[in-house]
Every structure is written in structure tokens, then in C-alpha cells.
Design a protein around this motif. Structure first.
Motif, short mmCIF file in Angstrom:
data_model
loop_
_atom_site.label_atom_id
_atom_site.label_comp_id
_atom_site.label_asym_id
_atom_site.label_seq_id
_atom_site.Cartn_x
_atom_site.Cartn_y
_atom_site.Cartn_z
N ALA A 196 22.93 15.65 -70.19
CA ALA A 196 22.86 16.01 -68.77
C ALA A 196 21.41 16.18 -68.33
N GLU A 197 20.60 16.83 -69.18
CA GLU A 197 19.18 16.99 -68.84
C GLU A 197 18.47 15.63 -68.80
N LEU A 198 18.87 14.72 -69.70
CA LEU A 198 18.26 13.39 -69.73
C LEU A 198 18.56 12.62 -68.45
N PHE A 199 19.81 12.68 -67.98
CA PHE A 199 20.23 11.93 -66.81
C PHE A 199 19.83 12.61 -65.50
N PHE A 200 19.98 13.93 -65.44
CA PHE A 200 19.85 14.64 -64.16
C PHE A 200 18.74 15.69 -64.15
N GLY A 201 18.07 15.92 -65.27
CA GLY A 201 16.98 16.87 -65.32
C GLY A 201 17.40 18.32 -65.34
N THR A 202 18.70 18.58 -65.45
CA THR A 202 19.21 19.95 -65.51
C THR A 202 20.51 19.96 -66.29
N LYS A 203 20.91 21.16 -66.73
CA LYS A 203 22.15 21.26 -67.51
C LYS A 203 23.13 22.26 -66.88
N ASP A 204 23.13 22.31 -65.55
CA ASP A 204 24.12 23.15 -64.89
C ASP A 204 25.50 22.51 -65.00
N THR A 205 26.52 23.22 -64.53
CA THR A 205 27.90 22.77 -64.71
C THR A 205 28.16 21.40 -64.09
N LYS A 206 27.66 21.19 -62.88
CA LYS A 206 27.89 19.90 -62.21
C LYS A 206 27.23 18.76 -62.97
N SER A 207 26.02 18.96 -63.44
CA SER A 207 25.32 17.92 -64.17
C SER A 207 26.02 17.60 -65.50
N VAL A 208 26.49 18.64 -66.17
CA VAL A 208 27.20 18.44 -67.43
C VAL A 208 28.48 17.65 -67.19
N ASP A 209 29.24 18.00 -66.15
CA ASP A 209 30.47 17.27 -65.83
C ASP A 209 30.18 15.80 -65.51
N LYS A 210 29.11 15.54 -64.79
CA LYS A 210 28.75 14.15 -64.48
C LYS A 210 28.37 13.40 -65.75
N ALA A 211 27.62 14.06 -66.62
CA ALA A 211 27.22 13.42 -67.88
C ALA A 211 28.43 13.11 -68.75
N VAL A 212 29.39 14.03 -68.78
CA VAL A 212 30.62 13.80 -69.55
C VAL A 212 31.37 12.59 -69.00
N ARG A 213 31.46 12.48 -67.69
CA ARG A 213 32.16 11.34 -67.09
C ARG A 213 31.45 10.02 -67.42
N ILE A 214 30.12 10.04 -67.43
CA ILE A 214 29.38 8.82 -67.77
C ILE A 214 29.68 8.40 -69.21
N VAL A 215 29.65 9.36 -70.13
CA VAL A 215 29.93 9.04 -71.54
C VAL A 215 31.36 8.52 -71.70
N ILE A 216 32.31 9.15 -71.02
CA ILE A 216 33.71 8.71 -71.10
C ILE A 216 33.86 7.30 -70.56
N MET A 217 33.21 7.01 -69.44
CA MET A 217 33.31 5.67 -68.86
C MET A 217 32.73 4.62 -69.80
N LEU A 218 31.62 4.95 -70.46
CA LEU A 218 31.04 4.01 -71.42
C LEU A 218 32.01 3.75 -72.57
N LEU A 219 32.67 4.79 -73.06
CA LEU A 219 33.65 4.62 -74.13
C LEU A 219 34.83 3.78 -73.66
N ILE A 220 35.27 4.01 -72.43
CA ILE A 220 36.42 3.27 -71.90
C ILE A 220 36.11 1.78 -71.81
N PHE A 221 34.93 1.44 -71.30
CA PHE A 221 34.58 0.03 -71.11
C PHE A 221 34.40 -0.70 -72.43
N VAL A 222 34.23 0.04 -73.53
CA VAL A 222 34.09 -0.60 -74.83
C VAL A 222 35.39 -0.58 -75.62
#
Length: 307
Positions: A196-222
Motif C-alpha cells: 500500500a505504501e509502495l502504490f499510494f505512499g500511505t498505509k491507512d485503511t483505504k490504501s490497504v484495501d485498494k492494494a489488496v484489490r490490486i493484488v487480487i485482480m493480478l491473481l485473477i488475471f493469471v
């Protein structure tokens, strides 16, 4: 042959894991119909792979309507599988976050009780200080009288302080495992916090949720597309070994490979015919599969020379 078997095993393994994630995820989406969802998901996952294999084997002779429907069905089933995987992984993240939230709530309750006990001690100590000030300002017989009248209250205040200290010790013992669990949960969330910090520069709840969705989407597409394509690739390899499908070798690629092997051994001269025989198994001419592979190469070379 070993590579083909490994390819098929990988295809089945990825397909099985994708199917498990998908079915469990669909059950979380439709929890009141768990058994029907498991049955339906299992049948559809198997049907999807069989359909993909059939399409590859029969693409040339299947009519347009059949190819269109089967292709659409495979794509739609892949989307459904991806949604199931998304639900499964999302549920795992939500459960982890919820567990951490539960511990935090429990810790807040215990810490509130600790503050109450500490306030009791503070109040008692302030009262004792007031009694000491009153006693210090008394003189002569009045001082003895005041001291006697304060004895009972001082004893009660001492009991309050002792009880509060004991209660604080009990609450700290209760709080210790909770804090350990929170630290463990935070350690488990550490990698996604870094993402989350890598993608959005912070690790608050919203950023963590967005990072989780990105990782899940990458897994889904593979995940599911890889399972389907591995099944198709395994079919390609089996058909070629059985002689039902021919993949001609690229003349330029073969020539480049020959030149590479020649340059790697400049001290000895390599005969092209011997190199082809060693490369593609002419020494096993009695093996029908290798013999067919060699014939495909020869046919390709002959067609290249005619052109």
C-alpha cells in the motif's frame, strides 16, 4: 514425454486450486445454498476445461455456431471463476481485518477499565494527601483527635488502593495476550502495508484495501486463464506425440540452433545430418513417435528447398 506429463500435471494442479478458490468464493457469495453451489461449481469447472480442450482439438471441423457458443461459455465460466476467486481472497482479507478489529475493541475495553482503576488510586492518594494536610495543620490535643478520626478513612483508602493495584495487575495479565495477538495480526498485514505504501505512499485503511484489490485482480488475471491455456498446451503436446497434430520446425530457428552448437564447439566439425539425427532422435528410428517428428522436419526442409 516427462515434460508433457509435467505440463499436464501443472494444468490440472492450477485448475484444481482455481476451482477450489472459485467454489469456496461462490459459497461465500451465496451462503444459504452451499451444497448446490459446490455441486454446480465443480461440474462447471470440469466442463470448462473439457470444453476448452474440445475446442482446441476440433476447431477446424466445428461449425461457427458451436465454436461461438463454446468460446463464449468458456469465457463466461472464466469470469465466474474469477469472481469466485475474488470473493474467496476478499473474504480472507476481511476476516483478517475483522479479527484485528475485534482484538482492538477488547483492548480498548480493558484499557478503559485500567484507567478507571488508576483513577481510583489517584483519587485515594489525593484524599490521603488532604488528610495529611489537615493533620499537619492541627496542634496539640486536636492533632491526636484528628489522627484518630482519620484512622478508619485512611484504612478504607488503603484497601481501595490495594484492590485497585491487584485489579490493575489482573487487567494487565488479561491485556498481554491481546496485545501479542494484535502484534501478530499487524505482522501478518505487514506485507500488504508495504505494498500500500509502495502504490499510494500511505498505509491507512483505504490504501490497504485498494492494494489488496490490486493484488487480487493480478491473481485473477493469471489464475484461471493460465489453467485453461495449460490444458490447451497439454493437449497440443499429447496430440503432437501421437501424430494427430503437426507443428513444423522453423527453418531459420533450426539453422540458428545449428550455428550456435557449431560455434560452441569450434575444435570439431559437426555434420548437419548427424546433428539433426542427434537432435531429433534418428537413433530411435524404431520409435514411431520420434520417426514422425523426424519426417516432419525432413518434409519442412524439402518444402523450403522447393520454394
Amino acid at each position: 514425454m516427462a515434460f508433457t506429463i509435467g505440463l499436464l500435471f501443472s494444468a490440472l494442479a492450477v485448475s484444481a486450486v482455481a476451482a477450489y478458490f472459485s467454489i469456496v468464493g461462490l459459497v461465500t457469495i451465496f451462503p444459504t445454498a452451499a451444497i448446490p453451489i459446490i455441486v454446480m461449481g465443480s461440474v462447471l469447472e470440469v466442463a470448462k476445461l473439457i470444453t476448452a480442450a474440445w475446442l482446441y482439438r476440433n476447431w477446424a471441423k466445428a461449425n461457427v455456431l458451436l465454436k461461438t457458443y463454446f468460446t463464449t461459455a468458456v469465457v463466461v465460466l472464466s469470469i465466474i471463476t474469477s469472481l469466485g476467486i475474488f470473493g474467496f481472497l476478499s473474504r480472507a482479507h476481511i476476516d483478517q481485518t475483522a479479527a484485528n478489529f475485534d482484538y482492538e475493541v477488547q483492548v480498548e475495553v480493558v484499557e478503559f477499565r485500567l484507567q478507571a482503576e488508576q483513577q481510583k488510586i489517584t483519587n485515594a492518594q489525593n484524599r490521603i494527601q488532604g488528610l495529611d494536610d489537615t493533620l499537619a495543620t492541627s496542634l496539640g490535643k486536636d492533632k491526636n483527635y484528628v489522627n484518630k478520626t482519620q484512622e478508619e478513612e485512611r484504612a478504607e483508602l488503603a484497601i481501595i488502593i490495594d484492590n485497585s493495584i491487584k485489579r490493575i495487575d489482573e487487567l494487565n495479565q488479561e491485556l498481554l495476550p491481546m496485545r501479542r495477538d494484535i502484534a501478530k495480526q499487524e505482522a501478518e498485514l505487514g506485507p500488504i502495508n508495504y505494498i500500500a505504501e509502495l502504490f499510494f505512499g500511505t498505509k491507512d485503511t483505504k490504501s490497504v484495501d485498494k492494494a489488496v484489490r490490486i493484488v487480487i485482480m493480478l491473481l485473477i488475471f493469471v489464475f484461471d486463464p493460465l489453467a485453461i491455456l495449460l490444458v490447451v498446451a497439454a493437449n497440443m503436446s499429447f496430440l503432437e506425440r501421437r501424430g494427430e497434430s503437426i507443428t513444423f520446425l522453423d527453418e531459420k530457428a533450426v539453422y540458428k540452433e545449428f550455428i550456435k552448437d557449431t560455434e560452441s564447439s569450434p575444435e570439431k566439425e559437426i555434420d548437419p545430418e548427424d546433428w539433426v539425427a542427434n537432435k531429433y532422435g534418428k537413433d530411435s528410428a524404431m520409435d514411431p513417435e520420434k520417426e514422425k517428428m523426424l519426417k516432419w522436419l525432413i518434409d519442412k526442409k524439402m518444402r523450403g528447398m522447393k520454394e
